[in-house]
Design a protein around this motif. Structure first.
Motif, PDB file in Angstrom:
ATOM      1  N   ILE A 155       0.846  -1.295  -0.167  1.00 45.60           N
ATOM      2  CA  ILE A 155       0.104   0.090  -0.067  1.00 45.60           C
ATOM      3  C   ILE A 155       0.984   1.148   0.016  1.00 45.60           C
ATOM      4  O   ILE A 155       0.705   2.208  -0.690  1.00 45.60           O
ATOM      5  CB  ILE A 155      -0.855  -0.023   1.265  1.00 45.60           C
ATOM      6  CG1 ILE A 155      -1.599  -1.323   1.354  1.00 45.60           C
ATOM      7  CG2 ILE A 155      -1.706   1.350   1.214  1.00 45.60           C
ATOM      8  CD1 ILE A 155      -3.232  -1.164   0.844  1.00 45.60           C
ATOM      9  N   ILE A 207      -5.805   2.807  -6.916  1.00 48.41           N
ATOM     10  CA  ILE A 207      -6.798   1.283  -6.629  1.00 48.41           C
ATOM     11  C   ILE A 207      -6.185   0.123  -7.715  1.00 48.41           C
ATOM     12  O   ILE A 207      -6.063  -0.887  -7.245  1.00 48.41           O
ATOM     13  CB  ILE A 207      -8.052   1.745  -6.741  1.00 48.41           C
ATOM     14  CG1 ILE A 207      -8.708   2.521  -5.581  1.00 48.41           C
ATOM     15  CG2 ILE A 207      -9.059   0.150  -6.915  1.00 48.41           C
ATOM     16  CD1 ILE A 207     -10.098   3.059  -5.753  1.00 48.41           C
ATOM     17  N   LEU A 221     -13.984   2.864  -0.256  1.00 49.56           N
ATOM     18  CA  LEU A 221     -12.632   2.738  -0.359  1.00 49.56           C
ATOM     19  C   LEU A 221     -11.818   3.998  -0.614  1.00 49.56           C
ATOM     20  O   LEU A 221     -10.708   4.154   0.241  1.00 49.56           O
ATOM     21  CB  LEU A 221     -12.064   1.668  -1.389  1.00 49.56           C
ATOM     22  CG  LEU A 221     -12.386   0.240  -1.461  1.00 49.56           C
ATOM     23  CD1 LEU A 221     -12.126  -0.450  -2.841  1.00 49.56           C
ATOM     24  CD2 LEU A 221     -11.803  -0.503  -0.237  1.00 49.56           C
ATOM     25  N   SER A 251      -8.475   7.813   1.683  1.00 52.15           N
ATOM     26  CA  SER A 251      -8.727   6.445   1.386  1.00 52.15           C
ATOM     27  C   SER A 251      -8.048   5.746   2.426  1.00 52.15           C
ATOM     28  O   SER A 251      -7.214   5.958   3.130  1.00 52.15           O
ATOM     29  CB  SER A 251      -8.101   6.041  -0.002  1.00 52.15           C
ATOM     30  OG  SER A 251      -6.734   5.684   0.129  1.00 52.15           O
ATOM     31  N   MET A 271      -8.408  -1.213   2.241  1.00 51.49           N
ATOM     32  CA  MET A 271      -7.873  -1.553   0.858  1.00 51.49           C
ATOM     33  C   MET A 271      -7.238  -3.062   1.259  1.00 51.49           C
ATOM     34  O   MET A 271      -7.103  -3.813   0.446  1.00 51.49           O
ATOM     35  CB  MET A 271      -6.513  -0.780   0.564  1.00 51.49           C
ATOM     36  CG  MET A 271      -6.974   0.642   0.157  1.00 51.49           C
ATOM     37  SD  MET A 271      -8.074   0.481  -1.491  1.00 51.49           S
ATOM     38  CE  MET A 271      -8.093   2.271  -1.912  1.00 51.49           C
ATOM     39  N   GLU A 311      -9.823  -5.624   1.095  1.00 59.66           N
ATOM     40  CA  GLU A 311     -10.413  -5.894  -0.133  1.00 59.66           C
ATOM     41  C   GLU A 311      -9.475  -6.740  -0.750  1.00 59.66           C
ATOM     42  O   GLU A 311      -9.714  -7.657  -1.405  1.00 59.66           O
ATOM     43  CB  GLU A 311     -10.666  -4.528  -0.996  1.00 59.66           C
ATOM     44  CG  GLU A 311     -11.306  -4.676  -2.258  1.00 59.66           C
ATOM     45  CD  GLU A 311     -12.649  -5.408  -2.170  1.00 59.66           C
ATOM     46  OE1 GLU A 311     -13.242  -5.198  -0.931  1.00 59.66           O
ATOM     47  OE2 GLU A 311     -13.041  -5.990  -3.106  1.00 59.66           O
TER      48      GLU A 311
END
Length: 427
Positions: A23, A151, A285, A310, A315, A318
């Motif tokens: 991330i 994303i 998100l 975000s 994240m 997901e």
RNA sequence: GUGGCCGUAGUGUAGAGGUUAACACGCUAGGUUGUGGCCCUGGAGGCGAGGGUUCAAUUCCCUCCGGCCACCCCA
């Protein structure tokens, strides 16, 4: 009684760190690609900043802030969101004197006193970006594109983008009036929750989850029908820019959703939200919008701005749900296994190897088998075996653990072993 | 903040009002002399916390704590 972490917080163990690295590095990379530069602001600020910036009427300010008085008697608050702080920093550091727009990003923990749930925590982390000082719809499109790329580069699929325009504050008066009239005309059909909402935050009635309200909301007056002048031009220009994104990003699409509103007071014009198609309750998100009034509210000169925030935890949730492949963490290049009286030699070798830039771990003093197992469990690329024999002859056994398991004899000194390990490519 | 479901070793699960709470993975020690991964054997480790009911509670009840779900809200 054992200590436990505070409710709604998390320990991020080494096992989970690959997700976080993924991330962080993706966020940094994408931000850089768009010319955004990092800013870090304090974890706590004057309570007033959030009261003014986020909005006194919002739930965040009303009941979710971690506020405390310090020993000097000042009221401080753990940052519940990022935008207010960044704008404060923009004003305080005279960034309006820098070339506009100023493009900034941050990655930082946020604190809200909420009831925890999957995807909702009392401490969570956000990656956010802000473009301050440019009213152009091109910047809106840029921010939306940045969010999309972020994303997509994370490896998350099936995300939908919804956008809307709330218009400008002065133009919104008419709209809110009509909206209010509309819902009051059907007040009998509204559940009590939405009657309350109508008083508190009329816009929010639009995104109610109550089925009966949704039916009404579908036919309710739309802010897009009320915006005019520059706000209207702005909106249509934005849509045009978004259309231009489609050829570049084949999967890119968006849906105009007149029921999309945002919770924070400072938004005007563009608002948008990314969420997974099969989103559950806490699915959003990434979300953001334009907040032209904010810097003025905080005491700066009127300065247009737009950004998004975000949630990193979401994240990761997901990514796990989609079983995305994340680069695993790597083990040390070398684990040093020592036998007999060679402990000191092994320790010295480890020091030398690290000095040569090779990551090295000393196996715990146990049986050889245990040391080998340890090396294996550490995901080590190689082991260097040193026993009395090796100390005498000055030649160490270097075994590759990754695939072949082949073993070679290498002079027992850090430089030779470092060179050998490098040359085999098993680092 | 409201309502609901749940809480057994590090993790995932099994379990009965009453002798030593089970299984898998993981951890750890061995499987002859200095070589990991597979296999075999042994070991450590647990009933979220505090009250109550009972001759007896990990099991029943209450409170607290925590997780999850919906709402609220939001990233």
């Amino acid at each position: 009684m054992n200590f436990k972490r505070p409710r709604g917080t998390a320990d991020i163990l080494p096992e989970d760190q690959p997700y976080w690295s993924h991330i962080y590095s993706t966020a940094r990379k994408v931000a850089n690609q768009f010319g955004y530069r990092r800013i870090d602001t304090p974890t706590f600020e004057d309570t007033d900043l959030f009261q003014r910036g986020v909005g006194d009427e919002t739930d965040i300010v009303q009941k979710e802030m971690y506020s405390f008085e310090d020993h000097g008697g000042d009221s401080l608050t753990l940052r519940p969101e990022g935008t207010a702080s960044v704008c404060r920093a923009y004003i305080e550091n005279g960034l309006h004197n820098a070339p506009q727009p100023v493009r900034l990003y941050y990655m930082a923990p946020m604190f809200r006193y909420e009831r925890p749930q999957a995807g909702r925590f009392r401490q969570h982390h956000q990656f956010g970006v802000e473009a301050i000082g440019d009213p152009s719809p091109q910047v809106d499109a840029e921010i939306i594109e940045l969010g999309w790329k972020y994303i997509a580069d994370l490896g998350i699929k099936g995300v939908t983008l919804r956008i809307n325009s709330l218009g400008d504050p002065d133009g919104r008066v008419d709209y809110l009036g009509d909206l209010d009239r509309y819902f009051r005309g059907a007040i009998d059909q509204l559940p009590k929750i939405d009657r309350d909402r109508l008083d508190r935050a009329p816009l929010r009635v639009l995104d109610s989850k109550a089925r009966e309200t949704q039916v009404l909301a579908d036919a309710a007056p739309r802010s897009l029908d009320y915006i005019d002048g520059e706000a209207k031009e702005h909106w249509h220009a934005l849509l045009e820019h978004l259309e231009n994104l489609k050829p570049v990003y084949p999967d890119f699409s968006y849906k105009v959703d007149h029921r999309l509103v945002r919770g924070l007071d400072y938004y005007n014009r563009t608002v948008f939200e990314y969420e997974p198609v099969d989103a559950g309750g806490q699915g959003t998100l990434l979300a953001g919008g334009r907040y032209d009034p904010l810097i003025g509210i905080l005491g700066g000169q009127e300065t247009p701005a737009i950004g998004f925030g975000s949630g990193m935890e979401r994240m990761i949730l997901e990514l796990k749900k989609q079983e995305a492949q994340i680069a695993p963490s790597t083990g040390p290049e070398i684990v040093v296994v020592t036998l007999g009286d060679s402990g000191a030699t092994g320790a010295a070798l480890a020091t030398g190897l690290r000095a040569a830039g090779v990551s090295t771990v000393l196996a715990p003093s146990r049986s050889m088998k245990a040391q080998m197992r340890y090396a294996n469990n550490q995901n080590a690329a190689n082991v260097v075996i040193i026993g009395d024999r090796e100390v005498e002859t000055g030649v160490a056994s270097v075994k590759n653990l990754v695939d072949s398991g082949e073993q070679s004899e290498v002079a027992l000194d850090a430089t030779s072993i470092a060179a050998h390990v490098r040359s085999t490519g098993n680092q």
